[in-house]
Design a protein around this motif. Sequence first.
Motif, PDB file in Angstrom:
ATOM      1  N   ASP A  34      -3.716  35.734  22.534  1.00 26.61           N
ATOM      2  CA  ASP A  34      -4.492  35.946  21.068  1.00 26.61           C
ATOM      3  C   ASP A  34      -4.660  34.404  20.411  1.00 26.61           C
ATOM      4  N   GLU A  35      -4.804  33.318  21.327  1.00 29.10           N
ATOM      5  CA  GLU A  35      -4.895  31.984  20.627  1.00 29.10           C
ATOM      6  C   GLU A  35      -6.013  31.366  21.252  1.00 29.10           C
ATOM      7  N   LEU A  36      -6.552  30.274  20.738  1.00 25.58           N
ATOM      8  CA  LEU A  36      -7.627  29.556  21.171  1.00 25.58           C
ATOM      9  C   LEU A  36      -6.939  28.167  21.179  1.00 25.58           C
ATOM     10  N   ARG A  61      -5.660  24.736  17.259  1.00 30.94           N
ATOM     11  CA  ARG A  61      -5.160  25.952  17.477  1.00 30.94           C
ATOM     12  C   ARG A  61      -5.453  27.184  16.823  1.00 30.94           C
ATOM     13  N   VAL A  62      -6.035  28.080  17.001  1.00 32.79           N
ATOM     14  CA  VAL A  62      -6.604  29.368  16.217  1.00 32.79           C
ATOM     15  C   VAL A  62      -6.297  30.662  16.852  1.00 32.79           C
ATOM     16  N   LYS A  63      -6.047  31.388  16.111  1.00 32.97           N
ATOM     17  CA  LYS A  63      -5.960  32.823  16.630  1.00 32.97           C
ATOM     18  C   LYS A  63      -7.100  33.714  16.623  1.00 32.97           C
ATOM     19  N   LEU A  64      -7.311  34.400  17.533  1.00 27.67           N
ATOM     20  CA  LEU A  64      -8.557  35.162  17.692  1.00 27.67           C
ATOM     21  C   LEU A  64      -8.782  35.914  16.403  1.00 27.67           C
ATOM     22  N   GLU A  93      -9.736  34.254  13.664  1.00 26.88           N
ATOM     23  CA  GLU A  93      -9.409  33.651  12.635  1.00 26.88           C
ATOM     24  C   GLU A  93     -10.506  32.402  12.533  1.00 26.88           C
ATOM     25  N   GLY A 100     -12.391  31.497  16.103  1.00 24.04           N
ATOM     26  CA  GLY A 100     -11.674  32.703  16.397  1.00 24.04           C
ATOM     27  C   GLY A 100     -12.614  33.904  16.473  1.00 24.04           C
ATOM     28  N   ARG A 101     -13.382  33.976  15.318  1.00 25.22           N
ATOM     29  CA  ARG A 101     -14.477  34.989  15.249  1.00 25.22           C
ATOM     30  C   ARG A 101     -15.329  35.135  16.336  1.00 25.22           C
ATOM     31  N   ARG A 122     -13.367  36.775  19.036  1.00 22.29           N
ATOM     32  CA  ARG A 122     -13.103  38.016  18.844  1.00 22.29           C
ATOM     33  C   ARG A 122     -14.063  38.953  19.182  1.00 22.29           C
TER      34      ARG A 122
END
Length: 205
Positions: A26-28, A43-46, A48, A52-53, A56
């Motif tokens: 779940d991370e980029l 580093r961003v969460k899927l 976010e 991240g958007r 997703r």
Amino acid sequence: LETILECAHELLGSRDGSIMLVHGEDELRTVCASGDSPARGARVKLGEGIAGRVARTREPLLVSGVIDVQRSGQEPATHPPPTSSLSVPLVHRDVLLGVLNVNAPEGRSYNEHQLRALSLFGEQAAAAIAPGPPSPAGGGSGAGHGKRVRSQRTQKVEQGAMLSNARARGATLILAATTLVAACGSSSATYAPQNRGAGNGNAPL
């Protein structure tokens, strides 16, 4: 990855850009950045922020308006923040690999046709960076070592050939994407951070 970014810049005349690849579930993470991209080390969460958007939803985005990079936890860039950006998913055979982002030079704005062009480019870029099938297991330890040595040599030769032809393939891809964009429209979403109200930080592109 650097060649992919260079070709994207040639296609769109962008100021800077970045490639973020999926890390874990779940991370980029930014693995390649050019120019003064504020996404260096990001580093961003899927789900976010903008990248991240895109990851997703797997849908490209045309971003209009100034993005607040300071609220994203990254160091602010030395140049003025971009006011127009494109972000497209990198998907190969239904597997999400990452996100490709480019920022327009100051005083220039991207449009839907350019978003479509980068989307087509991203499809080919994803195929280029997708991992190949795993190598078959060797028979014995000695035979396995010999195969690994030959495999490494073969891989180096293949990589050299790929690098020598990268720009030619990139030019062909740019021409194909531009031609296709001229013949079709785009139904991709447009995102305007300036309309969300002050204080809304977004992950860097």
